[in-house]
Design an enzyme around this catalytic site. Structure first.
Site, PDB file in Angstrom:
ATOM      1  CG  HIS A 221      -0.200  -0.086   2.231  1.00 59.49           C
ATOM      2  ND1 HIS A 221       0.073  -1.037   3.293  1.00 59.49           N
ATOM      3  CD2 HIS A 221       0.205   0.874   3.345  1.00 59.49           C
ATOM      4  CE1 HIS A 221       0.618  -0.684   4.432  1.00 59.49           C
ATOM      5  NE2 HIS A 221       0.366   0.168   4.598  1.00 59.49           N
TER       6      HIS A 221
ATOM      7  CG  HIS B 170       4.004   4.271   4.802  1.00 55.36           C
ATOM      8  ND1 HIS B 170       3.332   5.038   6.160  1.00 55.36           N
ATOM      9  CD2 HIS B 170       3.266   3.918   5.009  1.00 55.36           C
ATOM     10  CE1 HIS B 170       1.475   4.356   6.364  1.00 55.36           C
ATOM     11  NE2 HIS B 170       1.752   3.406   5.272  1.00 55.36           N
TER      12      HIS B 170
ATOM     13  CD  GLU C 229       3.197  -0.127   7.162  1.00 56.26           C
ATOM     14  OE1 GLU C 229       3.083   0.833   6.641  1.00 56.26           O
ATOM     15  OE2 GLU C 229       2.924  -0.667   8.001  1.00 56.26           O
TER      16      GLU C 229
HETATM   17 CO    CO Z   1       1.376   1.957   6.453  1.00 60.10          CO
END
Ligand code: CO
Length: 136
Positions: free
Chosen positions: A7, A80, A129
């Site tokens: 994502h 992120h 991440e």
């Molecule tokens: Co995230």
């Protein structure tokens, strides 16, 4: 070691407002309910796309790390990028061996699997991440 893009995280002042253009302009109906992740000081919802997700995150509780981001980006913005890995501890060791700075210890993320964050300085300004691929 790098798996698929999972994502893109977008910090927003209000998830309720932020989902509107996805519904109105793209006609997307598959958007998850908003949930809290108190340990990370955020509430989140996922916009489900064919190949990945958009994670909308808003501040939750006191001293949310998102507050600081929104102070600099009042309307919200890209926060992120999240990639999947098989094993978070192996990924952490690999990244550290390569000289990357990991922010904190592995913790449970929005998908219920372990995640780590890599300092933006290691990716020319982008916070990364890494999350363990969910088993199901
Ligand atoms: Co995230």
């Amino acid at each position: 070691m790098l798996g698929p893009l999972n994502h893109v995280g977008i910090a927003v002042p209000s998830i309720k407002e932020a989902v509107k253009p996805y519904r109105k302009l793209f006609g997307i109906k598959d958007i998850t309910r908003t949930k809290a992740l108190p340990a990370q000081g955020v509430r989140f919802a996922f916009v489900n796309l064919a190949n990945a997700q958009i994670e909308l995150i808003e501040p939750y509780g006191d001293n949310s790390p998102i507050e600081k981001f929104l102070a600099k980006n009042p309307k919200g913005g890209q926060h992120h990028v999240c990639f999947e890995v098989e094993d978070i501890y192996k990924a952490k060791a690999h990244m550290e061996k390569k000289g990357a700075t990991i922010l904190g210890e592995p913790r449970i993320g929005a998908h219920g699997t372990l995640v780590i964050f890599v300092h933006p300085k290691d990716f020319t300004g982008t916070l990364i991440e890494l999350m363990e691929t969910p088993k199901h």
